[in-house]
Every structure is written in C-alpha cells, then in structure tokens.
Design an enzyme around this catalytic site. Structure first.
Site, PDB file in Angstrom:
ATOM      1  N   ASP A   1      32.430  -2.188 114.210  1.00 23.18           N
ATOM      2  CA  ASP A   1      31.841  -3.481 113.897  1.00 23.18           C
ATOM      3  C   ASP A   1      30.712  -3.866 114.835  1.00 23.18           C
ATOM      4  OD1 ASP A   1      33.367  -3.856 116.161  1.00 23.18           O
ATOM      5  OD2 ASP A   1      34.029  -5.869 115.601  1.00 23.18           O
TER       6      ASP A   1
ATOM      7  N   ASP B   1      37.190   2.277 115.698  1.00 23.58           N
ATOM      8  CA  ASP B   1      37.058   1.415 116.857  1.00 23.58           C
ATOM      9  C   ASP B   1      38.246   0.457 116.884  1.00 23.58           C
ATOM     10  OD1 ASP B   1      35.632   0.240 119.097  1.00 23.58           O
ATOM     11  OD2 ASP B   1      35.274  -1.457 117.774  1.00 23.58           O
TER      12      ASP B   1
ATOM     13  N   ASP C   1      28.995   0.877 118.084  1.00 21.32           N
ATOM     14  CA  ASP C   1      29.550   1.829 117.117  1.00 21.32           C
ATOM     15  C   ASP C   1      28.477   2.479 116.260  1.00 21.32           C
ATOM     16  OD1 ASP C   1      32.189   1.150 117.887  1.00 21.32           O
ATOM     17  OD2 ASP C   1      32.095  -0.620 116.599  1.00 21.32           O
TER      18      ASP C   1
END
Length: 1031
Positions: free
Chosen positions: A662, A402, A666
């Site tokens: 985080d 990410d 995700d």
C-alpha cells in the site's frame, strides 16, 4: 498533535544532555535509574532496562571513511556508501563533506551544484504513442501476415492478373484491429513514476546567502539548509540540525506503523510528512539519489524479462510458424518444380497456408478474454490496470505481502487479551482508567487506540467531571487527568505513559518484586513485538485539584499493536488451500512481524533484512540464500531494495510471484512482481506500480481474483489448443489436397473462415469453466499434442470428403446432387477445381473447425459440460452465416459458386458423424501421450528441486541468446523502432532512468564526479546558468 509510539509507549528515556548529540545512538536502550526524591541519601540501585523491540538493531553514528582534509565535493564520494554514508555519519562530518554551513549556500554555489547534481525531481520517460502503436505489429505472427499482405498486393500482380485487393484489405483489417486493442490496453500503463513525482513537495523553505526563501523543491541541492513544520512534506533527504518535538510519518516509505520521533542528527526522508513540531536540516540527497528516488528508479527501470504471456505466444507462434514453413517449402518444391505451376497460381496456394495457418487473431482473442475477465473482477472491487496480469495471477505460486496496512489495519489497538494487572483493578477497569487519561478530541494514535478499546467512546468521560488534563509531551512522556468521580464526589488522578516514567511515580506499591514482574512483562511484550503502556492512579487529598495526591499506584500494563484485518486470516487460509504460499515482507521490526505471523497462522520463521546481504550464517540449515528465502515465512526491517530483491530471487527460482502493498516503499516490488496488487487506501505510487488495485478493505478480493484468473486461464488454454489444431488442419489439409488433386482453394474464403471462427471464439471469454485447485501453468507439450491429434483428425475428415466426391459419384447417385462441372472420366471427377467443390470444402472446414471448441473446453464428453449461452448463440449464428454463404455466395473475385440445399445437408451430416469420435480421441490422448508428458514433467520438477536444495538455485534461469532474442520478438515493445528513430535524432529529449539498486553504480554518477573534480567547490557559476534563486 500526533505522537510516536516510541515516545509515548516506548521504554527509551532520553540520554543525558551532556552527551554529544552527534555521537548518540539513534534510539539507545533505556536505562531507568531507580531513585526516589524522598530519600536523596539513598544509594542508587541498579539501573533497569525496559526493553523495546528493535532497539538492539540500531547502529552508532560513524565518521566518514575518507580523508576529510582532502575531500572534494564529488557525486562519487557523496553516494559511495563504502566511503561515506551521509545517512549515518556524525553531523560535523556531514557539513564538512558537503562544504556548507548553517548559513546556507550562496546563490552562485547553489546554481553550480544544480548543474552538477541535477534537479530534485524524478524523470519520467514518455513514449511516442505512434511508435507504441506500431510496436504491436512488430512480432513474428504479424510479420507473416504482413508478408501475406505484400504477396497479395505486390507479388501477385502479374501475368495479366490485378493485385489481390480483397485479401490485402482483409489481412490489413485483422492487423489493425489487433494492434488497436493492444495499444488501448497498454497506453494506460507506466504511470508509477509519475505518481511518485506528484508526491514530492512542490515548494521548500530554503536558506540562501543567510536568508530564508521559498523556492521550488526541484532546485534544492546537496548542502542546502531547509526548514519544515507540521503538515509539510519533507522536500529532500536531510539530516536534522534543529528539532523541536518533531514527529515524521514515513509509513508510506518504510512501512513503519506509526509516525517516528526525530531528534537532532536523525535523517528524514524525502516525501515523508511532518506530523508534529518543526525542524531545520541539511540536504544530503536530492532527486533519484534520495530514498524516495531510489524507490522510483526501481519502479521505472526497464525490465529485461519478456512478459509471461508473450513467452507463451512466442512458443505457440513458433509452433505455427514451423508448421507453416515446412508445408510452404513443400508446396514451393512440389507445385513449381513438380507441377510446373505458373507464378500466380502457386502464390494463391501459398497464401492459403499463410492466412489460414497463422493464428493472427490469437492476441486479440486472448486480450478480449482478459478484458472481460477484468470486468468480472471489477464486480469484486478489483481494478485491473494490466490485463495480462490476470493470466499470470492464475499461475502465482507465492504471494509476498506487506504487513502494515495490508495484512493489518495500520491502526493501533489495545490487545485486551494481554493486559497485565498489578492491583485490585481488572483488565476492563484498567482500560477505562487509561481512557480517562486520554484526549477525546484532537487525539493522537495512542489516545485514539485507548478510547477505541472501550467500544463506546462516550464512556471515556461518563460519570466523571474533568478538572485538569495534561497532554503528552516529550519531556514528561505521559498524560495525566484529574477528575471528580460523580458517584462519590472524590478527586482522583490517573496517568498513563512510558513504563520507565510511570513506575518512578508509583510510590505506593513500588517494590522490588513489582519491578521485577513489570520488567519481565515489558520484555515479554517486546519479544512479541508489542508496545507497553503503563497506567497508574492516585487519590487527591482535599478539594484542590492541583493538590498533592496520596501517591500513584501502578494498576496495569497495556499492550499496543497494529491488529490484522478481520478477513486476513481467512484470506491466507483460502490462498494456501489454492496452492499459494504467503510470505510477509515488511519494513516493521522482526518481533512485530513474528507476532503478526503467529496471529495469522503464517508461521514465525522470519528473518531480519540483513540476511539478504550476509546470507545464511555458518550454523544455518540452509546452504544458500535462495533456499532460505524460499523456506522463510517472511522478512522484517526491509527497504525497497530488499523487497525488490526477494521478489526477483523467487522469480529466479522459477516461481510466479504476486506482491501486495500500500505504500511507496512497496512500489518497486509491486512493479517487479508478476502480479502487483495495491490494497485499498494505497498511495498513488503503489497504485501506479500495481497490476491490480483493490477498492475495498482487506485481502479477500485476492482470493476471488485468483479463482477468477484460473477460470480465465482455462478459457485461454482451451482457445490455444483450438487455435493450434486449426493451424494443423488448415495447413496440412490444403497442402495434401494441392499435392493430390492440384486443388486451388481460394485464399479469400480462408479469410472468411478465419473471421467467422475468431468472431465466435471471442465469446469464449464468457464461457462456463471450473477453476483448478492448484496454480495453473502452461504445459505447451500438452497443448501441442492435443492440437496435432485434433488437427490431423480434422484434416482426415476434409480430405476424406473431397476424395469421396472426386473419386466416386456416391452423393450424386444417393441424393441427386451435382456440381457445376460434373464431367467424369473413369468415374473420377475431371475438374478438381470445380467452384462448387470449393464451396463444399469451405462449408465443411468452417463447420467442424468451430465445433472443435466444444471438445477442447470440456474435460469429459462435450455434452456433459454446458457451454455459456453466448458461446452457443455465437456458434449457431456463425454456422447460419456459413450456410447462407454456401447457399448464396457468388462473388466474382473468388472462385466459388453457391451449392444446393442437398449439398449443405450432406456436409452437415458428414461433420456430425466425424465430430462424435473427437471425444474418444481426447480420452485416448489423455491416457497415453498426455499421461507420459505429465510424468516427465513431474520427474523434471523433482530433479530440479533436489538440485536446488543441494547446490542452490541460480538467480536467473539460464536462457540462450537465441531463445532470449526469439522471445523478445513477441513482446509489445518498440525498442527496435525507437533505436532506429534515435539514429536519425527523431526522438527529441531523452531521459535516462537510474537502473541500479545501489546509489552509486551508474556511468552518469561517475561522469558528474569527474566534472566536479575539474571544477572545485565554491567557484563562480558559469555564464548563462540560471540559479534556483531566480525561480
């Protein structure tokens, strides 16, 4: 108060107030009209458009694709996006479809809908701990040992002999130790859904019967009217009916860098946080049907794939089982049919093969190796929540990361290298003046970024006296400061804000040329994913700080972006040097993703999320979506389903995938990935779904983890070769001795060998090994080839020793040793089952079997690679114990007698002589058989890659039903026991998790839709139904 970047630094002016808000674009492109108030008669010039990244990707609100006159409130209609998309249709259609008004639902109607749609929370399936513990004894390796225990305690009871309690207790002890370790490790898993549940708002302000009430958010239903303000967590997915200066932080859900400005008609996601303003809205989705709930369902859905390490154990277990099965059948035919053995005597020989051949401690040894590795990773501030992920991390070939908060800091920054100037002021002066026009306390993200660019925050008020400050507001879309310059005593004014707003104020230097240049600079920023912030200044006439100025002058344009972490580029370079390809998968805009990729050296071959649905275009160089995903440097604008699908497809192409993140958005991909990594500061949902949680900022720990995992992998590989070789040497050796000399070795002594061997091998978890520079993979053909070669050689060493003792009196003549029954006929030992001969065989097997590990662990000669102190000490202790047992062991329940020091010395010398050539066997195998195995594997991989490029790789590898069942038998799951328990109604309440990626596709949704059709809307609730109002 927080301010969104779209408001403050973006280029979009609000659309005309006369337009219907329900039909406006969510973020329409900005058209700034170039007119001047000083010349009202002047003809308006051409409208300019200051482009911002992502604006061209918005869609207009639409009408529901159903007949609104005949619509009924059904779950099928509400969550079938082909018919109705409650997230994008106009507000009047939303209210009509949900059959509600702005006065809210009645208590009775809310109770009825609660029965239909269920609670606004996520279900979490709890597992029975006792059944989970028993599940670790439900695999073929354990079955064989369990069968051996049954043979020892039940089947061996007969012909005047008692049950074999000693062997039974030893076997059961091994089984329980293995299960206890596995149970302890896995008991801490499965907390991802619970973390998501905790993130939901416990209370909600809701309008029922026209009155505002505070109820538990679990009792919200579609159609409810809710209200929230700054600091509140949005309790359910809703569409806004009223919005006053609303800013929503949804970074943890969508990956967007900043809080997002929301207006009437916009959607707010459940679990997001209100950072500014207050709003009222209508609930459109609750529980598992919310954006938040869909993410939770992806995390919680059952994964039909067997764990990677379980698959390897399946193949190794099969190798051992086949080997044992062949020789057990051979013994049954030979001993019973050929030698006419009595029932109990033959069982003892079979027990030797079962106990000695099954590497029952393999899961335990590997678990200890992984657990020690997890402890070592903790030194690098990485917490391992699923230790088997360490083994998979060693083989990871693709790292999907990410962007927001992972590759970047998730903290806005002024890029000093891209500052544009339009006057005599340089870049540093422009930043200083912009800092003047920023708050030094209660800062929003823009002000904080501007002042931080100074380095020393005190400079923001140094040398000036603040006279007046106007903070940002959504009407003016700029900040303004009036101050007195202490050095000159003059009054001055500085403003910063949206480009379109600031340029209209700049009467001093606004020209066609300047506007063209400004427009080009803004578009250049937008193409690179940078936000623009314009700065202007003017001198104030006279001494009145509220007086008119001499006209604003545009002095500069600042670019704002979320910068990469300091160590991210080096981390990516290190990962690529280790053979791991890094891909960015972000919810942010495409231009921003490309700019970040260029800064990090990832590349800018990135695609919007829509290609995951539409596939490659007709002019694309890719034949299929799989090849596009494999080639891409990253994807932008993705939602949880997209991240999950990317990871799943890469796994289907044969890659082991690691995912970093985080946020809650995700979590599904973290759960699906072979290795999920939650970075420092991650949400509880991300940490719960991850296998490794980082406790320090940055990604450098990942490189340490990859190297450490490859060290651990080498340790496990070394042990696997050792365990398979020992299986071969035990099974083949004692079967040959039984066939040749009717040699009845005591089963208990094999159990002692296994215990001492496994106790020593536990220290392999601390051994010194070198990590590889490429992703590791289990080459089982290589492992089995080495194991067969070593096993047969060690078998020859034992058989040769027994043959020399039985067929000749060489040792008696040369060294003066003797056996308990030394009688011979024609120089051949009469008693082939002499108790001391059994002890000699035990000592020889115990010593050289353990010594084999020094050969399997070394790439060169065994003495060229120094083992760890722990391994060497454990080996010495185990050999000392084995020698003491040989010298003093005299147990009545097993057929052994102690041997003299002479025999012990003979066995040691014999083993040393036979041990030295083991390295030459390793080199010979590497030059012949192993070389051919590697060449064959390279040809196979090349052919598969060529086929994938030409036709497109399948989403999943085809697995036969037999193979799938075979692999699942080795997974630590209790599905078989749970199904059995369910048939007898022993499981209590069963909570079924949503397992589909789309919002409509479950049987449950279909069933509730049918129920709603049978019970039309706005009828009295059924008797006994407790409505939310009573809670």
């Amino acid at each position: 108060m927080s301010t969104t970047l779209n408001e403050k630094a973006g280029e979009a002016a609000q659309p005309p107030a006369t337009e219907d808000l329900a039909t406006q674009e969510p973020n329409p492109p900005v058209q700034v009209v170039r007119t001047t108030s000083e010349a009202p008669s002047q003809v308006a010039k051409k409208k300019r458009q200051y482009k911002e990244p992502g604006h061209d990707e918005q869609e207009k609100p639409s009408h529901a694709k159903v007949d609104m006159n005949t619509i009924s409130l059904t779950a099928e209609d509400l969550y079938d996006k082909d018919k109705v998309d409650l997230e994008t249709i106009v507000i009047p259609d939303v209210l009509q479809l949900l059959q509600c008004t702005e006065d809210g639902l009645t208590h009775e109607e809310a109770a009825r809908r609660y029965e239909i749609f269920g609670p606004n929370k996520l279900e979490d399936k709890q597992q029975n701990p006792f059944l989970q513990f028993l599940g670790f004894m439900w695999n073929p390796l354990s079955w064989v040992m369990e069968a051996a225990a049954i043979v020892a305690i039940i089947l061996s009871n007969g012909q005047g002999s008692p049950p074999d309690w000693e062997d039974f207790c030893g076997i059961i002890a091994l089984l329980f130790v293995n299960s206890a370790i596995g149970f302890y490790e896995e008991r801490n898993a499965g907390n991802a859904v619970r973390a998501l549940m905790d993130s939901l708002a416990p209370k909600a302000k809701c309008k029922r019967d026209g009155q505002w009430l505070e109820i538990e958010s679990a009792f919200l239903v579609p159609g409810d009217m809710i209200a929230f303000k700054i600091g509140d967590i949005v309790p359910a997915d809703c569409r806004l009916l009223e919005a006053i200066n609303v800013s929503i932080d949804q970074a943890a859900l969508t990956g967007e860098s900043l809080p997002q400005n929301k207006k009437v008609g916009d959607q707010c996601f459940s679990g997001s946080t209100c950072k500014q303003g207050e709003a009222e809205g209508v609930v459109i989705s609750t529980g598992p049907n919310t954006f938040f709930g869909r993410a939770a369902s992806l995390v919680g859905q059952d994964d039909d794939t067997t764990g990677h390490l379980q698959k390897i154990l399946a193949y190794i277990g099969s190798f051992c089982l086949v080997t044992i099965g062949i020789f057990v059948l051979a013994e049954i035919f030979c001993l019973y049919a050929g030698f006419r053995y009595r029932y109990r005597r033959g069982l003892n020989n079979i027990l030797v093969l079962l106990i000695g051949g099954i590497p029952i401690a393999m899961p335990t040894v590997l678990s200890v190796t992984l657990a020690v590795g997890a402890t070592q990773l903790a030194k690098y501030k990485a917490i391992v929540t699923r230790i088997t992920a360490i083994e998979e991390l060693a083989g990871v070939t693709i790292l999907c990361s990410d962007k927001t908060g992972t590759l970047t800091t998730n903290k806005l920054t002024i890029d000093r290298n891209t500052v544009k100037t339009y006057s005599t002021f340089n870049a540093d002066q422009v930043i200083l003046l912009a800092a003047y026009a920023s708050r030094t306390e209660n800062q929003d993200a823009i002000d904080q970024a501007t002042i931080s660019a100074l380095g020393d925050t005190n400079k923001a008020r140094e040398g000036i006296k603040l006279l007046d400050f106007k903070p940002f507001n959504p009407v003016d879309k700029r900040t303004e400061i009036t101050y007195r310059e202490e050095s000159s005593g003059k009054l001055k004014r500085v403003t910063k804000g949206m480009t379109g707003v600031i340029i209209e104020l700049c009467t001093r230097n606004k020209t066609e040329e300047l506007e063209n240049r400004l427009e080009a600079d803004v578009e250049d920023y937008a193409a690179r994913g940078l936000r623009a912030l314009a700065v202007a200044r003017e001198d104030v006439m006279g001494e009145d700080h509220e007086g008119e100025g001499d006209g604003f002058e545009l002095i500069g344009l600042l670019s704002i972006f979320d910068p990469p972490r300091d160590d991210t580029k080096q981390t990516i370079d290190d990962a690529q040097a280790l053979g791991v390809k890094v891909k960015m998968v972000t919810g942010d805009q495409l231009a921003i993703a490309k700019e970040t990729g260029r800064r990090l050296g990832l590349g800018d071959h990135m695609y919007p999320a829509k290609v995951l649905k539409e596939g490659p275009g007709p002019d694309s160089k890719f034949n299929n979506l799989d090849s596009m995903i494999l080639d891409a440097d990253g994807f932008a604008g993705v939602f949880p389903e997209h991240k999950y699908e990317i990871v799943k497809r890469l796994q289907g192409l044969g890659h082991l995938v690691a995912m970093t993140g985080d946020g809650a958005n995700d979590a599904p991909a973290l759960s699906r990935a072979n290795v999920g990594i939650a970075v420092e500061g991650a949400t509880d949902a991300a940490r719960g779904a991850a296998d490794i949680v980082l406790t320090e900022p940055g990604l450098s720990t990942i490189v340490h983890a990859i190297r450490q995992s490859r060290i651990i992998f080498q340790r496990m590989r070394n042990y696997s070769i050792y365990a398979c070789a020992v299986t071969i040497r035990i099974v083949v050796c004692f079967a040959i001795l039984a066939f040749t000399y009717k040699f009845d070795f005591p089963p208990f002594m094999i159990l002692v060998v296994a215990l001492l061997n496994d106790g020593t091998i536990m220290t392999l978890s601390l051994d010194r090994v070198l990590p590889s520079n490429e992703p590791d993979a289990w080459n089982l053909a290589e492992i089995f080839a080495y194991a067969i070669a070593y096993g047969l050689y060690l078998t020859a060493s034992t058989v040769a020793l027994i043959v020399v003792i039985v067929q000749t009196n060489f040792f008696e003549r040369k060294f003066g040793v003797s056996l308990t029954n030394p009688a011979r006929r024609n120089n051949v030992l009469i008693d082939k089952n002499d108790p001391q001969l059994h002890m000699i065989a035990y000592l020889q097997v115990a010593i050289i079997s353990q010594a084999l590990i020094f050969v399997t662990r070394a790439h060169s000669f065994f003495f060229m690679e120094r083992p760890s102190v722990a391994l060497m000490a454990a080996f010495c202790i185990a050999q000392l114990v084995s020698s003491i047992i040989a010298a003093y062991g005299n147990w009545g329940f097993t057929d052994i007698d102690p041997i003299s020091g002479g025999w012990i010395g003979i066995v040691w010398v014999w083993n040393i002589i036979w041990f030295i050539p083991l390295d030459w066997i390793k080199f010979a195998m590497r030059a012949t058989v192993i070389k051919k195995i590697h060449e064959r594997e390279r040809r196979r991989v090349s052919a598969a890659a060529a086929a994938a490029a030409a036709q497109g790789a399948p989403l999943e590898r085809p697995v036969s039903r037999v193979q799938s069942i075979h692999q699942s038998l080795y997974s630590n799951r209790t599905s078989f026991i749970k199904r059995t328990m369910g048939r007898f109604n022993l499981g209590g309440k069963v909570n079924v998790k949503p397992s589909e990626l789309k919002r409509i596709s479950s049987i449950q949704t279909h069933a509730t839709g049918q129920t709603l059709q049978r019970h039309p809307s706005r009828v009295a609730s059924r008797p006994g139904v407790i409505g939310p109002a009573k809670h």
